[in-house]
Write a protein that holds these residues in place. Structure first.
Motif, PDB file in Angstrom:
ATOM      1  N   ASP A  34       0.851  -1.180   0.000  1.00 35.44           N
ATOM      2  CA  ASP A  34       0.000   0.000   0.000  1.00 35.44           C
ATOM      3  C   ASP A  34       0.893   1.239   0.000  1.00 35.44           C
ATOM      4  O   ASP A  34       1.517   1.560   1.016  1.00 35.44           O
ATOM      5  N   ASN A  35       0.974   1.910  -1.137  1.00 37.92           N
ATOM      6  CA  ASN A  35       1.765   3.127  -1.266  1.00 37.92           C
ATOM      7  C   ASN A  35       0.882   4.313  -0.866  1.00 37.92           C
ATOM      8  O   ASN A  35       0.345   5.035  -1.708  1.00 37.92           O
ATOM      9  N   ASN A  36       0.726   4.473   0.433  1.00 40.06           N
ATOM     10  CA  ASN A  36      -0.296   5.351   0.993  1.00 40.06           C
ATOM     11  C   ASN A  36       0.224   6.782   1.168  1.00 40.06           C
ATOM     12  O   ASN A  36       0.536   7.217   2.276  1.00 40.06           O
ATOM     13  N   ASN A  37       0.331   7.503   0.047  1.00 37.88           N
ATOM     14  CA  ASN A  37       0.722   8.914   0.056  1.00 37.88           C
ATOM     15  C   ASN A  37      -0.209   9.677  -0.883  1.00 37.88           C
ATOM     16  O   ASN A  37      -0.729   9.103  -1.857  1.00 37.88           O
ATOM     17  N   PHE A  38      -0.410  10.962  -0.625  1.00 35.98           N
ATOM     18  CA  PHE A  38      -1.257  11.759  -1.507  1.00 35.98           C
ATOM     19  C   PHE A  38      -0.642  11.807  -2.904  1.00 35.98           C
ATOM     20  O   PHE A  38       0.512  12.189  -3.081  1.00 35.98           O
ATOM     21  N   ASP A  70      -0.029   9.196  -4.733  1.00 39.04           N
ATOM     22  CA  ASP A  70       0.679   7.938  -5.007  1.00 39.04           C
ATOM     23  C   ASP A  70      -0.305   6.878  -5.501  1.00 39.04           C
ATOM     24  O   ASP A  70      -1.489   7.145  -5.714  1.00 39.04           O
ATOM     25  N   TYR A  71       0.189   5.633  -5.644  1.00 40.52           N
ATOM     26  CA  TYR A  71      -0.615   4.529  -6.157  1.00 40.52           C
ATOM     27  C   TYR A  71      -1.668   4.015  -5.184  1.00 40.52           C
ATOM     28  O   TYR A  71      -2.619   3.362  -5.606  1.00 40.52           O
ATOM     29  N   GLY A  72      -1.474   4.221  -3.883  1.00 42.62           N
ATOM     30  CA  GLY A  72      -2.287   3.465  -2.948  1.00 42.62           C
ATOM     31  C   GLY A  72      -1.941   1.983  -3.074  1.00 42.62           C
ATOM     32  O   GLY A  72      -0.810   1.613  -3.420  1.00 42.62           O
ATOM     33  N   PRO A  73      -2.892   1.080  -2.830  1.00 45.62           N
ATOM     34  CA  PRO A  73      -2.619  -0.362  -2.952  1.00 45.62           C
ATOM     35  C   PRO A  73      -2.182  -0.729  -4.369  1.00 45.62           C
ATOM     36  O   PRO A  73      -2.805  -0.320  -5.351  1.00 45.62           O
ATOM     37  N   THR A  74      -1.119  -1.506  -4.445  1.00 44.30           N
ATOM     38  CA  THR A  74      -0.464  -1.809  -5.719  1.00 44.30           C
ATOM     39  C   THR A  74      -0.054  -3.274  -5.770  1.00 44.30           C
ATOM     40  O   THR A  74       0.427  -3.827  -4.787  1.00 44.30           O
ATOM     41  N   ILE A  75      -0.234  -3.884  -6.937  1.00 43.99           N
ATOM     42  CA  ILE A  75       0.205  -5.262  -7.171  1.00 43.99           C
ATOM     43  C   ILE A  75       1.110  -5.285  -8.399  1.00 43.99           C
ATOM     44  O   ILE A  75       0.793  -4.663  -9.419  1.00 43.99           O
ATOM     45  N   ILE A  76       2.230  -5.989  -8.297  1.00 45.75           N
ATOM     46  CA  ILE A  76       3.116  -6.218  -9.443  1.00 45.75           C
ATOM     47  C   ILE A  76       3.158  -7.715  -9.730  1.00 45.75           C
ATOM     48  O   ILE A  76       3.412  -8.524  -8.825  1.00 45.75           O
ATOM     49  N   LEU A  77       2.880  -8.084 -10.980  1.00 47.70           N
ATOM     50  CA  LEU A  77       2.945  -9.481 -11.417  1.00 47.70           C
ATOM     51  C   LEU A  77       4.165  -9.692 -12.312  1.00 47.70           C
ATOM     52  O   LEU A  77       4.595  -8.776 -13.019  1.00 47.70           O
ATOM     53  N   GLN A  78       4.709 -10.901 -12.266  1.00 41.37           N
ATOM     54  CA  GLN A  78       5.812 -11.284 -13.150  1.00 41.37           C
ATOM     55  C   GLN A  78       5.291 -12.292 -14.169  1.00 41.37           C
ATOM     56  O   GLN A  78       4.559 -13.214 -13.823  1.00 41.37           O
ATOM     57  N   HIS A  79       5.654 -12.087 -15.435  1.00 41.74           N
ATOM     58  CA  HIS A  79       5.188 -12.951 -16.521  1.00 41.74           C
ATOM     59  C   HIS A  79       6.375 -13.478 -17.325  1.00 41.74           C
ATOM     60  O   HIS A  79       7.458 -12.891 -17.321  1.00 41.74           O
ATOM     61  N   ASN A  80       6.130 -14.547 -18.044  1.00 45.23           N
ATOM     62  CA  ASN A  80       7.115 -15.069 -18.989  1.00 45.23           C
ATOM     63  C   ASN A  80       6.393 -15.390 -20.294  1.00 45.23           C
ATOM     64  O   ASN A  80       5.466 -16.205 -20.320  1.00 45.23           O
ATOM     65  N   ARG A 108      -8.006  -1.499  -0.828  1.00 46.85           N
ATOM     66  CA  ARG A 108      -7.147  -2.143   0.183  1.00 46.85           C
ATOM     67  C   ARG A 108      -7.484  -3.624   0.349  1.00 46.85           C
ATOM     68  O   ARG A 108      -6.605  -4.440   0.627  1.00 46.85           O
ATOM     69  N   VAL A 109      -8.737  -3.971   0.155  1.00 50.91           N
ATOM     70  CA  VAL A 109      -9.108  -5.373   0.302  1.00 50.91           C
ATOM     71  C   VAL A 109      -8.423  -6.231  -0.758  1.00 50.91           C
ATOM     72  O   VAL A 109      -8.260  -7.443  -0.576  1.00 50.91           O
ATOM     73  N   SER A 110      -7.971  -5.616  -1.856  1.00 51.06           N
ATOM     74  CA  SER A 110      -7.297  -6.364  -2.922  1.00 51.06           C
ATOM     75  C   SER A 110      -5.995  -7.001  -2.461  1.00 51.06           C
ATOM     76  O   SER A 110      -5.531  -7.978  -3.057  1.00 51.06           O
ATOM     77  N   LEU A 111      -5.390  -6.455  -1.402  1.00 52.11           N
ATOM     78  CA  LEU A 111      -4.100  -6.973  -0.933  1.00 52.11           C
ATOM     79  C   LEU A 111      -4.243  -8.096   0.083  1.00 52.11           C
ATOM     80  O   LEU A 111      -3.255  -8.749   0.423  1.00 52.11           O
ATOM     81  N   ILE A 112      -5.457  -8.328   0.544  1.00 58.00           N
ATOM     82  CA  ILE A 112      -5.675  -9.349   1.570  1.00 58.00           C
ATOM     83  C   ILE A 112      -5.497 -10.745   0.968  1.00 58.00           C
ATOM     84  O   ILE A 112      -6.058 -11.067  -0.084  1.00 58.00           O
ATOM     85  N   GLY A 113      -4.721 -11.578   1.618  1.00 59.12           N
ATOM     86  CA  GLY A 113      -4.557 -12.963   1.212  1.00 59.12           C
ATOM     87  C   GLY A 113      -3.546 -13.204   0.112  1.00 59.12           C
ATOM     88  O   GLY A 113      -3.383 -14.352  -0.329  1.00 59.12           O
ATOM     89  N   LYS A 171      10.010  -3.368  -5.282  1.00 60.12           N
ATOM     90  CA  LYS A 171       9.018  -4.296  -4.736  1.00 60.12           C
ATOM     91  C   LYS A 171       7.773  -3.515  -4.328  1.00 60.12           C
ATOM     92  O   LYS A 171       7.851  -2.588  -3.530  1.00 60.12           O
ATOM     93  N   GLY A 172       6.643  -3.885  -4.897  1.00 56.95           N
ATOM     94  CA  GLY A 172       5.383  -3.260  -4.546  1.00 56.95           C
ATOM     95  C   GLY A 172       5.229  -1.840  -5.033  1.00 56.95           C
ATOM     96  O   GLY A 172       4.221  -1.191  -4.746  1.00 56.95           O
TER      97      GLY A 172
END
Length: 239
Positions: free
Chosen positions: A123-127, A129-139, A154-159, A200-201
């Motif tokens: 969670d990049n929690n700054n005015f 900024d991205y807020g909650p963020t996900i980075i995926l790796q692909h091939n 924020r619920v997107s980051l749970i689990g 990361k993130g």
């Protein structure tokens, strides 16, 4: 060869599935091309600095054009980033938008267009900024690259777990509202990177305009995947 051309060459031989990023039916749904450069004189600094007024502007454009989403932004020079000190860097402020924004309702489901793994999240929690963020790796056919999803709920980051497998077309998140997404009108920042170093993130989604040539070597045009995933009308944004 730039990043877009390199990824396009690998995708040309890719035998896997390219899934959707957002729900979109080109037979009935429309996209509104949103210009956030200084050329858009309907927007001024005061409106952009006021998240509620900015949101009302985007919602009005969606309603007037009967569009499901507004979209745009790849390598767009946006003076609007003056709204946040987050983009102020010594010597030259960051104003070059490196990804694509898809503006829609908070709670909109977000999907991974390709199979991959969760590289990182936070969670990049700054005015501004991205807020909650996900980075995926692909091939893809031997090419490793990354996709970033910013301004999530924020619920997107749970689990989530590092290394977790993600299928093509699997829902990974929902769009956040302005209280959790960095204080922006609800939208997805979708960005591709060939190399993210030790990030990361988080990875810059806005860079210095003077470094555009460098960014083009590492950050492919997301239209490569958005067009293949069904947002066919995105072609008018191709650079």
């Amino acid at each position: 060869m730039g990043a877009t051309e390199k990824l396009a060459a690998y995708l040309a031989n890719y035998q896997g599935i390219v899934g959707k990023v957002v729900n979109f039916d080109p037979a009935v749904d429309k996209l509104f091309p949103l210009d956030l450069t200084a050329a858009n004189t309907e927007l001024d600094a005061d409106m952009v600095a006021d998240t509620e007024a900015f949101s009302q502007y985007i919602n009005q454009k969606l309603a007037e054009s009967n569009s499901r989403y507004a979209i745009g932004g790849y390598m767009e020079h946006r003076t609007m980033y003056a709204r946040s000190v987050h983009f102020d860097t010594e010597g030259e402020p960051r104003r070059l938008h490196l990804g694509v924004d898809i503006w829609g309702d908070s709670g909109t489901p977000i999907y991974s267009p390709l199979a991959g793994t969760i590289h990182s999240f936070q969670d990049n929690n700054n005015f501004g900024d991205y807020g909650p963020t996900i980075i995926l790796q692909h091939n893809v056919d031997g090419l490793t690259f990354y996709s970033l999803y910013g301004h999530l709920s924020r619920v997107s980051l749970i689990g989530l777990a590092i290394g977790q497998h993600i299928e093509a077309g699997q829902q990974i998140a929902t769009l956040g509202n302005a209280t959790e997404n960095g204080h922006w009108p609800p939208h997805l920042h979708f960005q591709l990177m060939l190399d993210i170093g030790d990030a990361k993130g988080d990875y810059p989604g806005v860079g210095k305009y003077s470094e555009k040539a460098k960014h083009l070597q590492n950050i492919p045009d997301p239209a490569l995947l958005l067009n293949a995933s069904g947002l066919a009308l995105y072609s008018f944004f191709m650079r």
